[in-house]
Design a protein around this motif. Structure first.
Motif, PDB file in Angstrom:
ATOM      1  N   ALA A   1       1.689  -7.547  -0.501  1.00 32.90           N
ATOM      2  CA  ALA A   1       0.698  -6.762  -1.170  1.00 32.90           C
ATOM      3  C   ALA A   1       0.885  -5.063  -0.125  1.00 32.90           C
ATOM      4  O   ALA A   1       0.432  -5.214   0.895  1.00 32.90           O
ATOM      5  N   ALA A   2       0.821  -3.735  -0.460  1.00 30.01           N
ATOM      6  CA  ALA A   2       0.071  -2.658  -0.177  1.00 30.01           C
ATOM      7  C   ALA A   2      -1.228  -2.998   0.556  1.00 30.01           C
ATOM      8  O   ALA A   2      -2.151  -2.960  -0.821  1.00 30.01           O
ATOM      9  N   VAL A   3      -1.864  -2.216   1.946  1.00 26.73           N
ATOM     10  CA  VAL A   3      -2.819  -2.687   1.547  1.00 26.73           C
ATOM     11  C   VAL A   3      -3.953  -0.683   1.109  1.00 26.73           C
ATOM     12  O   VAL A   3      -2.810   0.114  -0.115  1.00 26.73           O
ATOM     13  N   ARG A   4      -4.286  -0.717   1.240  1.00 26.22           N
ATOM     14  CA  ARG A   4      -5.418   0.344   0.706  1.00 26.22           C
ATOM     15  C   ARG A   4      -4.947   1.772   1.501  1.00 26.22           C
ATOM     16  O   ARG A   4      -5.630   1.900   1.987  1.00 26.22           O
ATOM     17  N   ALA A   5      -4.344   2.100   1.108  1.00 24.67           N
ATOM     18  CA  ALA A   5      -3.387   3.633   2.046  1.00 24.67           C
ATOM     19  C   ALA A   5      -3.912   5.137   1.095  1.00 24.67           C
ATOM     20  O   ALA A   5      -3.987   5.349   0.102  1.00 24.67           O
ATOM     21  N   VAL A   6      -4.138   6.044   1.847  1.00 22.97           N
ATOM     22  CA  VAL A   6      -4.387   7.759   1.193  1.00 22.97           C
ATOM     23  C   VAL A   6      -4.058   8.365   2.206  1.00 22.97           C
ATOM     24  O   VAL A   6      -4.235   8.314   3.122  1.00 22.97           O
ATOM     25  N   PHE A   7      -2.513   9.052   1.274  1.00 20.36           N
ATOM     26  CA  PHE A   7      -1.621  10.264   2.518  1.00 20.36           C
ATOM     27  C   PHE A   7      -2.852  11.278   1.354  1.00 20.36           C
ATOM     28  O   PHE A   7      -2.499  11.336  -0.084  1.00 20.36           O
ATOM     29  N   PHE A   8      -3.340  12.956   2.345  1.00 19.29           N
ATOM     30  CA  PHE A   8      -3.502  13.942   1.679  1.00 19.29           C
ATOM     31  C   PHE A   8      -2.169  14.910   2.421  1.00 19.29           C
ATOM     32  O   PHE A   8      -2.098  14.944   3.432  1.00 19.29           O
ATOM     33  N   VAL A   9      -0.625  15.513   1.361  1.00 22.49           N
ATOM     34  CA  VAL A   9      -0.238  16.026   1.323  1.00 22.49           C
ATOM     35  C   VAL A   9      -0.554  17.571   1.021  1.00 22.49           C
ATOM     36  O   VAL A   9      -0.800  17.387  -0.302  1.00 22.49           O
TER      37      VAL A   9
END
Length: 215
Positions: A126-134
């Motif tokens: 399961a993917a962790v709760r990642a947030v990427f701002f691009v």
């Protein structure tokens, strides 16, 4: 047994490109990102309570805040496209909230591995709760990671987007707990002449190296 490791994109890196299937059709990240900010976020699984609250939070703010500030949303979990569609429909029927933004069906975990969303110490499936701002140039500007059990803070996600855009527009820095409309930090002087200009300015001065102004 050797622990498996995955790519971990870093702040300042060019966003890894990929092509994939989403709830709104085929998507190539570099084309989706063109001329727009993107917040790319992962969640552990469909039909789970914390994820439902988070995705709903993004959906409620999609048009009024994110699109209004030139930012697209892109979600991901390691679920099939059929699971995604059923979940989106379930939430819409039960709450009236509609996830219009694309959600990647990463059943083979290829995108999760490419973007460092799989962290074996937390979960290998399961993917962790990642947030990427691009940013619109395709560069990763800020990364947040949350474990499976803790939901994200939507106010902070919104604040960070505006903060990054403010930094780019005005070429300044931002202090602790900055909120839109508050004073910003002026970069320190790099020459003696610039120091004298600073001392003669109307900036809010803590010291020569820490000065604030309104924008």
């Amino acid at each position: 047994m050797t622990e498996q490791t995955y790519n971990m994109p870093r702040i300042g890196d060019q966003a890894p490109d990929f092509e994939t299937t989403t709830t709104t059709g085929k998507l190539k990240f570099s084309e989706f990102n063109k001329d727009s900010w993107v917040i790319f976020f992962s969640h552990p699984a469909d039909f789970t309570p914390v994820c439902t609250t988070e995705m709903s939070g993004f959906a409620v703010e999609q048009e009024s805040f994110f699109e209004a500030n030139n930012c697209k949303l892109l979600g991901l979990s390691i679920d099939s496209i059929h699971s995604h569609i059923a979940w989106v429909d379930n939430v819409r029927r039960n709450t009236g909230v509609y996830f219009k933004f694309p959600i990647i069906a990463d059943i083979d975990m290829s995108v999760s591995k490419l973007w460092g969303m799989l962290q074996p110490g937390e979960s290998e499936t399961a993917a962790v709760r990642a947030v990427f701002f691009v940013d619109p140039t395709g560069r990763i500007r800020l990364i947040m990671y949350y474990p499976l059990s803790v939901g994200r803070n939507m106010d902070e996600i919104k604040r960070v987007l505006l903060a990054l855009q403010t930094v780019d527009e005005h070429k300044i820095a931002l202090p602790l707990n900055w909120q839109p409309g508050e004073k910003v930090i002026v970069p320190p002087p790099k020459t003696l002449d610039a120091l004298d200009e600073r001392l003669a300015s109307d900036y809010e001065m803590v010291d020569f190296y820490l000065a604030k102004k309104s924008i």
